[in-house]
Design a protein around this motif. Structure first.
Motif, PDB file in Angstrom:
ATOM      1  N   VAL A   1      36.757  37.612  32.229  1.00 49.82           N
ATOM      2  CA  VAL A   1      35.643  38.101  32.809  1.00 49.82           C
ATOM      3  C   VAL A   1      35.461  39.776  32.459  1.00 49.82           C
ATOM      4  N   GLU A   2      34.352  40.253  32.574  1.00 45.49           N
ATOM      5  CA  GLU A   2      34.093  41.774  31.762  1.00 45.49           C
ATOM      6  C   GLU A   2      33.075  42.114  32.941  1.00 45.49           C
ATOM      7  N   GLY A   3      33.026  43.488  33.288  1.00 43.64           N
ATOM      8  CA  GLY A   3      32.212  43.927  34.133  1.00 43.64           C
ATOM      9  C   GLY A   3      32.243  45.469  34.500  1.00 43.64           C
TER      10      GLY A   3
ATOM     11  N   GLY B   1      38.258  44.028  33.649  1.00 38.19           N
ATOM     12  CA  GLY B   1      38.230  42.960  32.493  1.00 38.19           C
ATOM     13  C   GLY B   1      39.679  42.086  32.803  1.00 38.19           C
ATOM     14  N   GLY B   2      39.574  41.026  32.047  1.00 38.75           N
ATOM     15  CA  GLY B   2      40.791  40.141  32.088  1.00 38.75           C
ATOM     16  C   GLY B   2      40.363  38.664  32.513  1.00 38.75           C
ATOM     17  N   GLU B   3      41.203  38.147  33.554  1.00 38.67           N
ATOM     18  CA  GLU B   3      41.075  36.515  33.816  1.00 38.67           C
ATOM     19  C   GLU B   3      40.601  36.502  35.230  1.00 38.67           C
TER      20      GLU B   3
ATOM     21  N   VAL C   1      43.390  37.274  37.586  1.00 39.95           N
ATOM     22  CA  VAL C   1      44.026  38.676  37.521  1.00 39.95           C
ATOM     23  C   VAL C   1      43.291  39.567  36.447  1.00 39.95           C
ATOM     24  N   MET C   2      42.874  40.705  37.287  1.00 44.96           N
ATOM     25  CA  MET C   2      41.716  41.595  36.224  1.00 44.96           C
ATOM     26  C   MET C   2      42.352  42.877  36.507  1.00 44.96           C
ATOM     27  N   GLY C   3      42.112  43.714  35.543  1.00 47.51           N
ATOM     28  CA  GLY C   3      42.491  45.138  35.461  1.00 47.51           C
ATOM     29  C   GLY C   3      41.200  46.240  35.497  1.00 47.51           C
TER      30      GLY C   3
END
Length: 169
Positions: A70-72, A99-101, A104-106
């Motif tokens: 994912v990105e956003g 961003g991330g999966e 789990v995102m950052g």
């Protein structure tokens, strides 16, 4: 000669099996854009506000791929209640990269704290319904860790598209 005939027969069987099976399907990655409005509560983990939570409201837009990446971006604002005996007031706003999966995102971004009159940098880790992070307030030269509980589940799953390769005519 018998070995050659057996090998030839075996080769013909393998080729005929592959030909009768038809073309093998090919999968390609697909993606979606997911927009969500959310709300939640934020606890300052340093205890400076007596653990009185702030209200957060935001909007998140993500590009979700079938590979689960994912990105956003996320834009949010916080409202505080009775912080420093000032009653209800606009506390801060943040614009962050996400961003991330899917699981789990950052986050990494910038914002402005109206309460402290200072720009801030922010980093966080997100999971379903939670965000754990810290703000760095440039005016106070101090890190302020927080825990957010919100209405954001993990992004939707995206299936791969199946394309069948047809042999040329």
């Amino acid at each position: 000669m018998k070995k050659l005939s057996t090998l030839t027969l075996f080769s013909l069987l393998v080729v005929s099996q592959q030909a009768s099976a038809g073309p093998a399907p090919v999968y390609v990655n697909d993606s979606i854009t997911e927009n969500r409005v959310y709300a939640g509560i934020v606890f300052d983990l340093d205890g400076s506000d007596g653990f009185m939570p702030d209200l957060v409201v935001g909007v998140r837009t993500l590009h979700v791929k079938s590979s689960d990446s994912v990105e956003g971006a996320d834009l949010s604002g916080r409202v505080s209640f009775n912080k420093h005996d000032k009653g209800v007031m606009f506390d801060s706003a943040r614009l962050v990269y996400v961003g991330g999966e899917r699981d789990v995102m950052g986050n990494m971004g910038i914002g402005y704290s109206n309460t402290h009159g200072s720009f801030l940098g922010t980093v966080a880790v997100l999971g379903p319904y939670t965000r754990l992070g810290t703000d760095f307030e440039f005016g106070k030269n101090k890190f302020e860790p927080y825990l957010e509980i919100n209405t954001l589940n993990k992004p939707d799953d995206v299936d791969q598209k199946q394309i069948i390769n047809l042999p040329p005519p």
